[in-house]
Design a protein around this motif. Structure first.
Motif, short mmCIF file in Angstrom:
data_model
loop_
_atom_site.label_atom_id
_atom_site.label_comp_id
_atom_site.label_asym_id
_atom_site.label_seq_id
_atom_site.Cartn_x
_atom_site.Cartn_y
_atom_site.Cartn_z
N ARG A 1 1.24 -1.21 -0.06
CA ARG A 1 -0.10 0.29 0.04
C ARG A 1 0.89 1.54 0.13
NH1 ARG A 1 -2.48 3.21 4.13
NH2 ARG A 1 -4.10 3.98 3.62
N LEU A 2 0.54 2.21 -0.75
CA LEU A 2 0.84 3.28 -0.56
C LEU A 2 0.65 4.48 0.37
CD1 LEU A 2 1.83 4.17 -4.96
CD2 LEU A 2 3.33 2.58 -2.49
N ASP A 3 1.47 4.93 1.20
CA ASP A 3 0.95 6.02 1.57
C ASP A 3 2.38 7.26 2.05
OD1 ASP A 3 2.57 5.45 3.76
OD2 ASP A 3 1.21 4.85 4.62
N ASN A 4 2.07 8.19 2.62
CA ASN A 4 2.68 9.08 2.80
C ASN A 4 3.57 9.23 1.41
OD1 ASN A 4 2.41 9.75 5.19
ND2 ASN A 4 3.94 7.89 6.22
N MET A 5 3.17 9.93 1.00
CA MET A 5 3.23 10.33 -0.43
C MET A 5 4.11 9.11 -1.52
SD MET A 5 2.15 12.92 -0.44
CE MET A 5 2.28 13.01 -1.70
N ALA B 1 14.56 1.80 -1.47
CA ALA B 1 15.01 0.34 -2.40
C ALA B 1 15.12 1.38 -3.67
CB ALA B 1 14.09 -0.64 -1.65
N ASP B 2 14.66 2.36 -3.73
CA ASP B 2 15.27 3.18 -5.26
C ASP B 2 13.44 2.33 -6.14
OD1 ASP B 2 17.06 4.37 -5.07
OD2 ASP B 2 18.61 2.19 -5.57
N ASP B 3 12.37 2.83 -5.18
CA ASP B 3 11.56 2.10 -5.92
C ASP B 3 11.13 3.54 -5.89
OD1 ASP B 3 9.50 -0.27 -3.61
OD2 ASP B 3 11.10 -0.25 -5.47
N VAL B 4 10.04 4.51 -7.59
CA VAL B 4 10.02 5.50 -8.27
C VAL B 4 8.10 5.43 -7.73
CG1 VAL B 4 10.10 7.28 -9.27
CG2 VAL B 4 11.52 6.32 -9.08
N TYR B 5 7.53 6.50 -7.07
CA TYR B 5 6.24 6.40 -8.29
C TYR B 5 6.12 7.91 -8.88
CZ TYR B 5 0.40 7.42 -7.55
OH TYR B 5 -0.03 7.71 -8.58
N GLU B 6 4.94 7.93 -9.74
CA GLU B 6 4.70 9.18 -10.26
C GLU B 6 2.94 9.36 -10.52
OE1 GLU B 6 7.49 10.78 -14.19
OE2 GLU B 6 7.96 8.34 -13.59
N GLY B 7 2.71 10.20 -9.90
CA GLY B 7 1.86 9.93 -10.78
C GLY B 7 0.33 11.02 -9.76
N GLU B 8 -0.34 10.51 -9.64
CA GLU B 8 -1.65 11.60 -8.89
C GLU B 8 -1.95 11.34 -7.21
OE1 GLU B 8 -4.36 12.87 -11.90
OE2 GLU B 8 -4.97 10.73 -11.03
N LEU C 1 -2.25 10.53 -0.70
CA LEU C 1 -2.39 9.02 -0.37
C LEU C 1 -2.15 8.87 -2.25
CD1 LEU C 1 -5.06 8.04 2.07
CD2 LEU C 1 -2.00 7.47 1.91
N ALA C 2 -1.96 8.34 -2.69
CA ALA C 2 -1.74 7.86 -4.69
C ALA C 2 -3.11 7.44 -4.82
CB ALA C 2 -0.63 6.28 -5.19
N GLU C 3 -3.46 8.70 -5.70
CA GLU C 3 -5.40 8.62 -6.18
C GLU C 3 -5.22 8.94 -7.40
OE1 GLU C 3 -7.90 8.23 -3.49
OE2 GLU C 3 -9.17 8.64 -4.97
N GLY C 4 -6.46 8.18 -8.14
CA GLY C 4 -6.42 8.77 -9.46
C GLY C 4 -5.54 7.41 -10.24
N ARG C 5 -4.60 8.00 -11.32
CA ARG C 5 -3.48 7.52 -12.45
C ARG C 5 -2.05 7.54 -11.79
NH1 ARG C 5 -5.01 3.68 -15.33
NH2 ARG C 5 -3.25 4.36 -16.99
N GLY C 6 -1.16 6.60 -11.98
CA GLY C 6 0.12 7.11 -11.48
C GLY C 6 0.86 5.23 -12.25
N LYS D 1 -6.27 4.39 -5.43
CA LYS D 1 -7.69 5.10 -4.29
C LYS D 1 -7.14 4.48 -3.31
CE LYS D 1 -12.61 4.88 -3.21
NZ LYS D 1 -13.67 4.04 -3.33
N ALA D 2 -6.45 6.01 -2.61
CA ALA D 2 -6.57 6.07 -1.09
C ALA D 2 -5.10 5.21 -0.65
CB ALA D 2 -7.38 5.34 -0.38
N GLY D 3 -4.10 5.01 -2.10
CA GLY D 3 -2.72 4.36 -2.05
C GLY D 3 -2.81 2.94 -2.12
N GLU D 4 -3.53 2.22 -2.47
CA GLU D 4 -4.05 1.07 -2.25
C GLU D 4 -4.38 0.79 -4.62
OE1 GLU D 4 -4.13 -1.05 1.23
OE2 GLU D 4 -4.47 -1.65 -0.53
N LYS D 5 -3.65 0.19 -4.87
CA LYS D 5 -4.39 0.01 -6.93
C LYS D 5 -5.93 -0.32 -6.63
CE LYS D 5 1.09 -1.45 -7.36
NZ LYS D 5 1.16 -2.12 -5.99
N GLU D 6 -6.44 0.24 -7.21
CA GLU D 6 -7.61 -0.43 -7.85
C GLU D 6 -7.82 -0.05 -8.80
OE1 GLU D 6 -11.23 -0.60 -4.78
OE2 GLU D 6 -8.86 -0.73 -4.28
#
Length: 168
Positions: A13-17, A59-66, A71-76, A91-96
């Motif tokens: 789950r993605l949180d904290n940006m 660990a060098d993971d990178v998230y780009e998106g909304e 929280l990650a929300e929308g497309r990313g 949606k709310a930090g989860e892949k949804e």
């Protein structure tokens, strides 16, 4: 490393940006400090607007998106250090919703996700570009033709990965 082994790592789950919820508090605090320098607000009125940002997490993971409300929300797109990536809905930090996984070994999955877990029917294209499989809850259940894979993805409203494995 098998796709099933790698898939466990993609279910974070993605949180904290954009940082994985499983990261240690110190790493999360460090990431938040980096983000507070302009990547995306986590409180106040701006935190509740949909914004786009690029964030590096452990660990060098990178998230780009909304994002929305921090929280990650929308497309990313999440690019993992091991070469795997996920592009799709959050949606709310989860892949949804609908998404596409690209694995470092060249395999590609088009799937539905609920709380970051594969659900229902999906399609896998093998890295050799000559084989495909029908997925059920993220697991291959039968080999199908490439044409049937394309038709299944279209029928389900799943994104058709471009380029497909084996395409020049």
């Amino acid at each position: 490393q098998s796709t099933s082994t790698r898939s466990r790592g993609r279910r974070r789950r993605l949180d904290n940006m954009g940082c994985a919820a499983s990261t240690a508090a110190a790493a999360r605090d460090s990431a938040m400090r980096r983000l507070s320098r302009g990547a995306a607000p986590t409180d106040g009125p701006a935190a509740h607007r949909r914004i786009s940002s690029r964030v590096s997490c452990g660990a060098d993971d990178v998230y780009e998106g909304e994002y929305n409300a921090g929280l990650a929300e929308g497309r990313g797109v999440m690019r993992y250090a091991d070469g795997d990536s996920y592009e799709g809905e959050w949606k709310a930090g989860e892949k949804e919703g609908r998404g596409v996984y690209r694995y470092a070994n060249g395999d590609v999955d088009a799937v539905f996700l609920k709380q970051s877990l594969d659900v229902g029917e999906g399609v896998k294209w093998m890295a050799d570009g000559r084989r495909a499989a029908r997925l059920r809850d993220g697991k291959p259940v039968e080999e199908i033709s490439l044409e049937e894979a394309r038709q299944t993805a279209e029928r389900l409203g799943l994104p058709l990965p471009s380029p497909l494995p084996g395409a020049a």
